[in-house]
Design a protein around this motif. Structure first.
Motif, PDB file in Angstrom:
ATOM      1  N   GLN A 158      42.992  30.796  49.112  1.00 54.67           N
ATOM      2  CA  GLN A 158      42.380  29.475  49.174  1.00 54.67           C
ATOM      3  C   GLN A 158      43.447  28.390  49.133  1.00 54.67           C
ATOM      4  OE1 GLN A 158      39.182  28.884  46.414  1.00 54.67           O
ATOM      5  NE2 GLN A 158      38.159  30.775  46.983  1.00 54.67           N
ATOM      6  N   HIS A 163      36.536  25.067  46.985  1.00 47.20           N
ATOM      7  CA  HIS A 163      35.195  25.648  46.857  1.00 47.20           C
ATOM      8  C   HIS A 163      34.374  24.822  45.879  1.00 47.20           C
ATOM      9  CE1 HIS A 163      37.073  28.591  43.638  1.00 47.20           C
ATOM     10  NE2 HIS A 163      37.399  27.339  43.430  1.00 47.20           N
ATOM     11  N   SER A 221      32.886  26.064  43.445  1.00 44.07           N
ATOM     12  CA  SER A 221      32.912  26.718  42.125  1.00 44.07           C
ATOM     13  C   SER A 221      33.482  25.788  41.057  1.00 44.07           C
ATOM     14  CB  SER A 221      33.734  28.012  42.190  1.00 44.07           C
ATOM     15  OG  SER A 221      33.169  28.896  43.118  1.00 44.07           O
ATOM     16  N   ARG A 228      39.960  23.759  53.233  1.00 44.85           N
ATOM     17  CA  ARG A 228      40.965  24.827  53.163  1.00 44.85           C
ATOM     18  C   ARG A 228      42.023  24.583  54.227  1.00 44.85           C
ATOM     19  NH1 ARG A 228      37.975  30.048  51.288  1.00 44.85           N
ATOM     20  NH2 ARG A 228      36.716  29.055  49.681  1.00 44.85           N
ATOM     21  N   GLN A 243      29.570  24.142  51.252  1.00 46.81           N
ATOM     22  CA  GLN A 243      29.085  25.279  50.471  1.00 46.81           C
ATOM     23  C   GLN A 243      27.953  24.809  49.564  1.00 46.81           C
ATOM     24  OE1 GLN A 243      32.448  26.754  48.178  1.00 46.81           O
ATOM     25  NE2 GLN A 243      32.928  28.266  49.759  1.00 46.81           N
ATOM     26  N   GLU A 300      26.976  25.969  45.731  1.00 47.35           N
ATOM     27  CA  GLU A 300      27.191  26.847  44.589  1.00 47.35           C
ATOM     28  C   GLU A 300      25.866  26.997  43.838  1.00 47.35           C
ATOM     29  OE1 GLU A 300      30.261  27.703  44.497  1.00 47.35           O
ATOM     30  OE2 GLU A 300      30.470  28.821  42.641  1.00 47.35           O
ATOM     31  N   PHE A 307      36.802  38.078  43.468  1.00 44.27           N
ATOM     32  CA  PHE A 307      37.018  36.672  43.112  1.00 44.27           C
ATOM     33  C   PHE A 307      37.365  36.679  41.632  1.00 44.27           C
ATOM     34  CE2 PHE A 307      33.752  37.036  46.317  1.00 44.27           C
ATOM     35  CZ  PHE A 307      34.224  36.208  47.326  1.00 44.27           C
ATOM     36  N   PHE A 333      36.864  34.825  39.271  1.00 42.63           N
ATOM     37  CA  PHE A 333      35.914  34.226  38.313  1.00 42.63           C
ATOM     38  C   PHE A 333      34.602  34.988  38.206  1.00 42.63           C
ATOM     39  CE2 PHE A 333      34.077  32.264  42.060  1.00 42.63           C
ATOM     40  CZ  PHE A 333      35.198  32.106  42.875  1.00 42.63           C
ATOM     41  N   VAL A 334      34.506  36.160  38.860  1.00 48.73           N
ATOM     42  CA  VAL A 334      33.305  36.982  38.675  1.00 48.73           C
ATOM     43  C   VAL A 334      33.693  38.431  38.402  1.00 48.73           C
ATOM     44  CG1 VAL A 334      31.648  35.617  40.002  1.00 48.73           C
ATOM     45  CG2 VAL A 334      33.097  37.266  41.187  1.00 48.73           C
ATOM     46  N   PRO A 342      29.046  35.094  49.025  1.00 49.59           N
ATOM     47  CA  PRO A 342      29.852  35.730  47.983  1.00 49.59           C
ATOM     48  C   PRO A 342      29.231  35.421  46.621  1.00 49.59           C
ATOM     49  CG  PRO A 342      30.990  33.818  48.908  1.00 49.59           C
ATOM     50  CD  PRO A 342      29.732  34.001  49.692  1.00 49.59           C
ATOM     51  N   CYS A 343      29.305  36.398  45.712  1.00 47.27           N
ATOM     52  CA  CYS A 343      28.573  36.199  44.457  1.00 47.27           C
ATOM     53  C   CYS A 343      29.076  37.162  43.382  1.00 47.27           C
ATOM     54  CB  CYS A 343      27.100  36.444  44.691  1.00 47.27           C
ATOM     55  SG  CYS A 343      26.777  38.080  45.370  1.00 47.27           S
ATOM     56  N   ALA A 379      26.568  33.876  39.558  1.00 43.57           N
ATOM     57  CA  ALA A 379      26.899  32.747  40.433  1.00 43.57           C
ATOM     58  C   ALA A 379      27.004  33.213  41.874  1.00 43.57           C
ATOM     59  CB  ALA A 379      28.219  32.116  39.995  1.00 43.57           C
ATOM     60  N   PHE A 380      26.728  32.276  42.789  1.00 44.90           N
ATOM     61  CA  PHE A 380      26.972  32.573  44.205  1.00 44.90           C
ATOM     62  C   PHE A 380      27.531  31.325  44.863  1.00 44.90           C
ATOM     63  CE2 PHE A 380      22.510  31.189  43.976  1.00 44.90           C
ATOM     64  CZ  PHE A 380      22.503  30.145  44.890  1.00 44.90           C
ATOM     65  N   GLY A 381      28.211  31.520  45.984  1.00 42.38           N
ATOM     66  CA  GLY A 381      28.788  30.376  46.714  1.00 42.38           C
ATOM     67  C   GLY A 381      28.387  30.476  48.176  1.00 42.38           C
TER      68      GLY A 381
HETATM   69  N1  PHE Z   1      34.000  30.187  45.480  1.00 37.91           N
HETATM   70  C1  PHE Z   1      34.066  31.400  46.264  1.00 37.91           C
HETATM   71  C2  PHE Z   1      34.683  31.051  47.630  1.00 37.91           C
HETATM   72  O1  PHE Z   1      34.565  29.955  48.079  1.00 37.91           O
HETATM   73  C3  PHE Z   1      32.704  32.004  46.477  1.00 37.91           C
HETATM   74  C4  PHE Z   1      32.025  32.485  45.234  1.00 37.91           C
HETATM   75  C5  PHE Z   1      31.198  31.665  44.502  1.00 37.91           C
HETATM   76  C6  PHE Z   1      32.185  33.803  44.836  1.00 37.91           C
HETATM   77  C7  PHE Z   1      30.547  32.125  43.363  1.00 37.91           C
HETATM   78  C8  PHE Z   1      31.549  34.286  43.733  1.00 37.91           C
HETATM   79  C9  PHE Z   1      30.728  33.425  42.986  1.00 37.91           C
HETATM   80  O2  PHE Z   1      35.288  31.890  48.280  1.00 37.91           O
END
Ligand code: PHE
Length: 387
Positions: A167, A199, A201, A225, A239, A241, A279, A281-282, A332-333, A355-357
């Protein structure tokens, strides 16, 4: 006594006349004063009561009360009439026509009378906001120019973590001497520690800082990006979130949310697959892919040939949206990493999160069969007018 009663009865006619003649609320108040005020006609008559017997007083009192009641009735009828007149006069003098007939779309190429409308990404964003607020989510926002901590650090990307390379983005430079004193002697551009967020996030962290769990949020917004731009990658995109934090959250909750999201947006069940995804953070992390609706999962797309090749002539080309794979990464999640919860001061033994993005551009591409992500930012009316 009979004289007094006759006098009172005579007042009624006079009052009716005066009230009818009053042109506005002020004049009306004055009429009321003239008859029942301290120096009014009725008060004058009542002063003469002293010379009468109690019985006679009773008779005159009755007549006076009847008069007062009649007067009140006339006054309030007139007041209602004046108010109505005032508003109908206002409607005449301050009339605003709020009905606008939008100009019709002009012929292609003639933009003079073109009427704008909501961008296709915003249309889908709003639909998603409806779906998620109906499930008790709040919509939250965060800055597009972020600091390293909210974009990376608090999301468990350590300073030298290779995941930062996935990123890369645009960093701000200080102008003339801002930044740490030690840097000021350097002739290199000085970083201020700010970047364009890569992102949404970042808003997970901002929400955890400002809200108390349990919480459910979505955060739609623009992200950036440093990308090699092609049919499925842009340097600026959108995105959404989503995050829930509660005492008991499972992958099942996460899948349910994403399934609801997709079926509501597409109005039907869509084919998806779940893969492990990394990722920082997950944990665990996933990639939810959708069968490519631009090529129907074939990885190949029919392209029209120039008219000279004959009517209906086409050729099969590799689908650029799904990179010939038949699948598109849209969601992505994962479950929120314990370190992220810790950085927000939450005890991972007590709180869990999912979480998901969502990649909004890609979702909209699937919705409308858009074959190139660059159309969104191109500012071409021929493209935008189709939605
Ligand atoms: N922030 C990540 C991205 O942009 C996507 C993501 C969000 C993944 C939340 C997992 C949970 O690539």
């Amino acid at each position: 006594m009979a004289d007094l009663i006759a006098e009172i009865q005579a007042l009624e006619g006079k009052a009716a006349q005066a009230i009818a003649a009053a042109a506005d609320a002020e004049a009306l108040a004055q009429v009321a004063q003239e008859f029942t005020g301290k120096k009014g006609a009725l008060t004058g008559i009542m002063k003469q009561l002293a010379s009468l017997t109690p019985e006679q007083r009773g008779e005159v009192g009755k007549a006076a009360n009847a008069f007062k009641a009649k007067l009140d009735e006339l006054l309030s009828a007139k007041e209602a009439q004046l108010t109505e007149l005032k508003f109908s006069a206002l409607a005449e003098t301050e009339f605003l026509d709020l009905s606008v007939t939008p100009p019709q779309f002009s012929a292609v190429g003639k933009t003079g009378d073109y009427c704008g409308h909501i961008h296709p990404i915003t249309q889908t964003q709003r639909r998603l906001e409806q779906i998620f607020t109906s499930m008790g989510f709040s919509i939250v926002d965060g800055p597009q120019v972020e600091d390293d901590y909210h974009n990376f650090g608090a999301l468990n990307f350590t300073d030298d973590h290779p995941a930062r390379d996935m990123q890369d983005t645009f960093y701000t430079q200080a102008q003339g001497g801002a930044g740490p004193a030690a840097d000021r002697t350097s002739s290199l551009p000085q970083a201020t520690g700010h970047l364009l967020r890569t992102h949404t996030s970042t808003v997970q962290i901002r929400a955890l800082e400002s809200m108390k769990p349990p919480l459910r949020i979505i955060a739609p917004g623009r992200v950036f990006r440093y990308e090699e731009v092609d049919a499925s990658h842009e340097h600026t995109f959108y995105q959404m979130e989503g995050m829930i934090v509660d005492r008991k959250v499972s992958v099942g909750n996460l899948l349910h949310l994403m399934q609801t999201l997709l079926t509501e947006v597409f109005g039907k069940q869509v084919d998806v697959r779940l893969r492990p995804g990394y990722f920082p953070f997950v944990e665990p992390g996933f990639e939810l892919d959708m069968k490519c609706l631009v090529c129907n999962g074939r990885g190949l797309r029919e392209d029209g040939l120039p008219a000279s090749a004959g009517p209906g002539a086409s050729v099969l080309r590799g689908c650029s949206v799904c990179k010939h794979s038949g699948w598109v990464e849209v969601l992505p999640c994962g479950l929120v990493h314990p370190n992220v919860l810790r950085s927000a001061g939450l005890d991972p033994a007590e709180w869990q999160g999912a979480a998901f993005g969502l990649g909004l551009n890609r979702l909209v591409m699937m919705q409308h069969g858009i074959e190139d992500i660059r159309h969104f930012m191109a500012g071409k009316l021929e493209f935008l007018r189709q939605f």
